[in-house]
Design a protein around this motif. Sequence first.
Motif, PDB file in Angstrom:
ATOM      1  N   LEU A  52       2.125   5.807 -16.387  1.00  0.00           N
ATOM      2  CA  LEU A  52       0.875   6.425 -16.121  1.00  0.00           C
ATOM      3  C   LEU A  52      -0.112   5.668 -15.416  1.00  0.00           C
ATOM      4  O   LEU A  52      -0.782   6.053 -14.499  1.00  0.00           O
ATOM      5  N   VAL A  53      -0.197   4.183 -15.681  1.00  0.00           N
ATOM      6  CA  VAL A  53      -0.975   3.235 -14.812  1.00  0.00           C
ATOM      7  C   VAL A  53      -0.583   3.382 -13.355  1.00  0.00           C
ATOM      8  O   VAL A  53      -1.518   3.183 -12.630  1.00  0.00           O
ATOM      9  N   SER A  54       0.677   3.179 -13.253  1.00  0.00           N
ATOM     10  CA  SER A  54       1.300   3.286 -11.866  1.00  0.00           C
ATOM     11  C   SER A  54       0.873   4.409 -10.862  1.00  0.00           C
ATOM     12  O   SER A  54       0.458   4.225  -9.688  1.00  0.00           O
ATOM     13  N   ARG A  55       0.787   5.500 -11.526  1.00  0.00           N
ATOM     14  CA  ARG A  55       0.347   6.776 -10.533  1.00  0.00           C
ATOM     15  C   ARG A  55      -0.947   6.681 -10.342  1.00  0.00           C
ATOM     16  O   ARG A  55      -1.384   7.069  -9.205  1.00  0.00           O
ATOM     17  N   PHE A  56      -1.942   6.050 -11.025  1.00  0.00           N
ATOM     18  CA  PHE A  56      -3.239   5.785 -10.611  1.00  0.00           C
ATOM     19  C   PHE A  56      -3.236   4.607  -9.627  1.00  0.00           C
ATOM     20  O   PHE A  56      -4.035   4.697  -8.471  1.00  0.00           O
ATOM     21  N   VAL A  57      -2.750   3.714  -9.753  1.00  0.00           N
ATOM     22  CA  VAL A  57      -2.448   2.404  -9.132  1.00  0.00           C
ATOM     23  C   VAL A  57      -2.056   2.634  -7.705  1.00  0.00           C
ATOM     24  O   VAL A  57      -2.633   2.341  -6.566  1.00  0.00           O
ATOM     25  N   ASP A  58      -0.745   3.399  -7.800  1.00  0.00           N
ATOM     26  CA  ASP A  58      -0.276   3.601  -6.483  1.00  0.00           C
ATOM     27  C   ASP A  58      -1.067   4.499  -5.595  1.00  0.00           C
ATOM     28  O   ASP A  58      -0.951   4.575  -4.216  1.00  0.00           O
ATOM     29  N   GLY A  59      -1.895   5.449  -6.210  1.00  0.00           N
ATOM     30  CA  GLY A  59      -2.862   6.341  -5.528  1.00  0.00           C
ATOM     31  C   GLY A  59      -3.801   5.519  -4.654  1.00  0.00           C
ATOM     32  O   GLY A  59      -4.327   5.588  -3.425  1.00  0.00           O
ATOM     33  N   PHE A  60      -4.472   4.491  -5.539  1.00  0.00           N
ATOM     34  CA  PHE A  60      -5.345   3.755  -4.913  1.00  0.00           C
ATOM     35  C   PHE A  60      -4.918   2.838  -4.036  1.00  0.00           C
ATOM     36  O   PHE A  60      -5.769   1.786  -3.413  1.00  0.00           O
ATOM     37  N   ALA A  61      -3.551   2.550  -3.790  1.00  0.00           N
ATOM     38  CA  ALA A  61      -3.286   1.479  -3.062  1.00  0.00           C
ATOM     39  C   ALA A  61      -3.600   1.838  -1.461  1.00  0.00           C
ATOM     40  O   ALA A  61      -3.441   0.984  -0.600  1.00  0.00           O
ATOM     41  N   ALA A  62      -3.577   3.011  -1.069  1.00  0.00           N
ATOM     42  CA  ALA A  62      -4.052   3.297   0.196  1.00  0.00           C
ATOM     43  C   ALA A  62      -5.309   2.620   0.414  1.00  0.00           C
ATOM     44  O   ALA A  62      -5.532   2.221   1.890  1.00  0.00           O
ATOM     45  N   VAL A  63      -6.172   2.617  -0.381  1.00  0.00           N
ATOM     46  CA  VAL A  63      -7.491   2.058   0.011  1.00  0.00           C
ATOM     47  C   VAL A  63      -7.340   0.561   0.035  1.00  0.00           C
ATOM     48  O   VAL A  63      -7.780  -0.099   1.145  1.00  0.00           O
ATOM     49  N   ALA A  64      -6.449  -0.079  -0.813  1.00  0.00           N
ATOM     50  CA  ALA A  64      -6.152  -1.538  -0.649  1.00  0.00           C
ATOM     51  C   ALA A  64      -5.588  -1.746   0.703  1.00  0.00           C
ATOM     52  O   ALA A  64      -6.025  -2.908   1.237  1.00  0.00           O
ATOM     53  N   ALA A  65      -4.737  -0.956   0.955  1.00  0.00           N
ATOM     54  CA  ALA A  65      -3.837  -1.334   2.435  1.00  0.00           C
ATOM     55  C   ALA A  65      -4.708  -1.066   3.424  1.00  0.00           C
ATOM     56  O   ALA A  65      -4.627  -2.081   4.452  1.00  0.00           O
ATOM     57  N   ALA A  66      -5.625  -0.040   3.479  1.00  0.00           N
ATOM     58  CA  ALA A  66      -6.350   0.048   4.650  1.00  0.00           C
ATOM     59  C   ALA A  66      -7.566  -1.089   4.653  1.00  0.00           C
ATOM     60  O   ALA A  66      -7.758  -1.666   5.942  1.00  0.00           O
ATOM     61  N   LEU A  67      -8.177  -1.537   3.760  1.00  0.00           N
ATOM     62  CA  LEU A  67      -8.884  -2.656   3.706  1.00  0.00           C
ATOM     63  C   LEU A  67      -8.232  -3.791   4.231  1.00  0.00           C
ATOM     64  O   LEU A  67      -8.931  -4.816   4.814  1.00  0.00           O
ATOM     65  N   ILE A  68      -7.091  -4.246   3.582  1.00  0.00           N
ATOM     66  CA  ILE A  68      -6.458  -5.377   4.181  1.00  0.00           C
ATOM     67  C   ILE A  68      -6.164  -5.164   5.578  1.00  0.00           C
ATOM     68  O   ILE A  68      -6.172  -6.485   6.343  1.00  0.00           O
ATOM     69  N   GLY A  69      -5.636  -4.225   6.154  1.00  0.00           N
ATOM     70  CA  GLY A  69      -5.506  -4.111   7.727  1.00  0.00           C
ATOM     71  C   GLY A  69      -6.852  -4.273   8.531  1.00  0.00           C
ATOM     72  O   GLY A  69      -6.673  -5.126   9.415  1.00  0.00           O
ATOM     73  N   PHE A  70      -7.680  -3.895   7.951  1.00  0.00           N
ATOM     74  CA  PHE A  70      -9.279  -3.912   8.472  1.00  0.00           C
ATOM     75  C   PHE A  70      -9.886  -5.393   8.508  1.00  0.00           C
ATOM     76  O   PHE A  70     -10.133  -6.168   9.313  1.00  0.00           O
ATOM     77  N   SER A  71      -9.901  -5.777   7.277  1.00  0.00           N
ATOM     78  CA  SER A  71     -10.585  -7.097   7.102  1.00  0.00           C
ATOM     79  C   SER A  71      -9.721  -8.341   7.648  1.00  0.00           C
ATOM     80  O   SER A  71     -10.377  -9.073   8.015  1.00  0.00           O
ATOM     81  N   SER A  72      -8.424  -8.278   7.592  1.00  0.00           N
ATOM     82  CA  SER A  72      -7.802  -9.363   8.437  1.00  0.00           C
ATOM     83  C   SER A  72      -7.987  -9.508   9.921  1.00  0.00           C
ATOM     84  O   SER A  72      -8.091 -10.642  10.337  1.00  0.00           O
ATOM     85  N   LEU A  73      -8.164  -8.406  10.458  1.00  0.00           N
ATOM     86  CA  LEU A  73      -8.778  -8.392  11.686  1.00  0.00           C
ATOM     87  C   LEU A  73     -10.019  -8.710  12.168  1.00  0.00           C
ATOM     88  O   LEU A  73     -10.410  -9.556  13.076  1.00  0.00           O
ATOM     89  N   ILE A  74     -10.839  -8.154  11.368  1.00  0.00           N
ATOM     90  CA  ILE A  74     -12.383  -8.368  11.413  1.00  0.00           C
ATOM     91  C   ILE A  74     -12.612  -9.778  11.141  1.00  0.00           C
ATOM     92  O   ILE A  74     -13.713 -10.103  11.927  1.00  0.00           O
ATOM     93  N   ALA A  75     -12.041 -10.331  10.306  1.00  0.00           N
ATOM     94  CA  ALA A  75     -12.354 -11.738   9.854  1.00  0.00           C
ATOM     95  C   ALA A  75     -12.069 -12.938  11.107  1.00  0.00           C
ATOM     96  O   ALA A  75     -12.418 -13.840  11.143  1.00  0.00           O
ATOM     97  N   GLY A  76     -11.041 -12.462  12.016  1.00  0.00           N
ATOM     98  CA  GLY A  76     -10.807 -13.239  12.956  1.00  0.00           C
ATOM     99  C   GLY A  76     -11.903 -13.188  14.160  1.00  0.00           C
ATOM    100  O   GLY A  76     -12.040 -13.999  15.006  1.00  0.00           O
TER     101      GLY A  76
END
Length: 367
Positions: A275-299
Motif C-alpha cells: 500500500l505504501v509503495s503504491r503512493f511512493v511509486d506514484g510520487f517517484a516521478a516528482v523526485a525523478a524530475a527534481l533530481i534531473g533538474f537540480s543536478s544540472l541547475i546546480a552546476g
Amino acid sequence: MARLDRYILAQLLWVFGFFSLVLVSVYWVNRAVRLFDQLISNGQPMSVFLEFTALSLPMLIRTVLPISAFVAATYVTLSLLRSSEITVLQAAGISPFRLARPVVAFGLIVTAFLIVLMHFLIPEARAELSRRQMEVAQNLTASLLQDGVFQHPANGVTFFITEITAEGTMRGIYLSDARSQLQRIDYTARTALIVPEASGPKLVMIDGQAQIFDRRTGRLSVTGFGDFTYDLSTMTGPAGRGRSVQELGSSELLAATPALLEETRASVAQFRFELVSRFVDGFAAVAAALIGFSSLIAGGFSRLGFWREVVVAVVLMALVQTLTNALAGPAMRSTALAWLGIVPLGLAVAVSLGLIAWATRKRRVRT
C-alpha cells in the motif's frame, strides 16, 4: 500559471511523451518476443498473445514513466542551459527555486497518471492476467489427455499415453525430457494421474522407471520407482492459486482480513508495504524530475559542457533505486517498518532541494 511556467512545462511534456513512447515500445517488444515464443510454441492462437501483451502494458508503463520523467527534466534543463535561457532568466532575477516550479508541476502531472495506474489499472490488469494464465494452463493440461498420440508440450519434451480409462486414469505412460544439455531422462510408468495443485499441475506416475542418460559420460542409469511426481507447471504454468498481494485493490490492502491473508499467503507487513509503495511509486516521478533538474541547475552555465552534471544526475537516480531495493526487504518483514518505503523518496527530494539551494548561493559563472 505564468507564461514562463507554460513554456517550460510544454517542453517537458513534449519530451516526456516522446521518450515514454520510445521506452514503452522497447520494453513491450522485448516482452512480446518472449511471450510470443512461449504462447505460440504451446499452440495458443494470436488472440491470446495480443490479450496477454495488452494486459502487461500497465505494468510496463508504470516502470517507464518515472524514467521518462527523469530523462525529460534532464533533457529540457540541459537544452535551456545550452541556449543560455536559464542564464538570462537568472540575470533577470528569477531564482532556481522559481524555475523549479514548472518541473514540480510536471512531476505532479506524471504522478497523477501513476496513481491511477498503481491503485486501479495495474491491480485489475494483474488479476485478469493471472486468471487468463490459469485458463491457458488448464487448457494445456487438458490437451495432454490424448491417447495414442505423441505430443510435444514443450521444446525437448515428448509425452505419450497408451490408453485413458473411463475413470480418467492413464495407462502406459512414456515421458521424455531432453531439455537439459547435461542429461536426458526417459520416464515410463504403468499408470499415471494429473493432480492440480497451487503451484501448478503435477503428473503422478505409478509403478515405473526412469532412464537417465548422461550426455557428458555417455552412461545410462536406470532407476525404478513405486510412484514419482513430475512437475508439469514448467510447461503449462502455475494454476489453481489464490490472488497475490499485487492483484488486490487498495481498499483490500487497508483491511487485511484473515481470509485475504490466507488467500495471498502474505503477511500484514507485505500488505502495508504494498500500500505504501503504491503512493511512493506514484510520487517517484516528482523526485525523478527534481533530481534531473537540480543536478544540472546546480552546476550553472559552462562552456566546457555539462557531462559532469549529467553523470551526477544518473548516479543520484541509481543510488535512490539501490536504496529502495535495499529497504524493501526489511519493510516487508515488519509492519512497523513499512514506512521505510518513504525514505528514498524523502532523501531524493531533500538532496534536490539542497542542490537548488546551492545554485541559489552560487554567483560565479564558470568559463
